[in-house]
Design a protein around this motif. Structure first.
Motif: not given
Ligand code: ZN
Length: 148
Positions: A6-14, A115-125
């Motif tokens: 998770l640390d690698e995938l998501y930003s500090e805010v999330i 910050a949540l826009s990065e979740v778009r890279r993982y459509p299932v999320r």
């Protein structure tokens, strides 16, 4: 998901919202109350809102269970809607959903929520990120239907 991954995938805010969710206390005698589930992921959201005399959000409580993105998104929601009118909240839900759908650029209008826009890279999320927001929308619709 492993926390290292998770640390690698998501930003500090999330990660911060995930580890320290805001406004988790249940609001007693709420004006708006709604629950949502995403059976696919096992996510749950329980939401309560108390309004002030001017129809603005005075207190929010959100108890989330399930994956990190659901928890982080719910926590961020509680901060984003504070002191807003219900119409402003509905505008925010629409804008957030449009951003998650890729229809709106992450251009800063959504502040921290961007910050949540990065979740778009993982459509299932994406559903995980939207659960709290759909639940909020249903709660407001229900409240309006009952004409209060
Ligand atoms: Zn999830």
């Amino acid at each position: 998901m492993e926390s290292r991954e998770l640390d690698e995938l998501y930003s500090e805010v999330i990660l911060d919202h995930c580890r320290h969710p805001r406004n988790r206390d249940e609001v007693p005698a709420p004006d708006i109350q709604a629950d949502g589930v995403n059976p696919f992921c096992g996510d749950e959201v329980h939401l309560q809102i108390a309004l002030d005399g001017q129809g603005r959000v005075a207190r929010v409580g959100l108890q989330g269970k399930g994956c990190s993105i659901n928890q982080a998104s719910g926590s961020m929601l509680t901060e984003a809607i504070a002191h807003k009118t219900l119409s402003e909240v509905e505008d925010l839900v629409r804008l957030f959903r449009a951003m998650m759908g890729g229809a709106v650029p992450a251009d800063g209008r959504l502040g921290e929520l961007q910050a949540l826009s990065e979740v778009r890279r993982y459509p299932v999320r994406i559903k995980c990120a939207l659960l709290a927001w759909s639940t909020l929308e249903e709660g407001i619709e229900d409240y309006r239907r009952h004409g209060r």
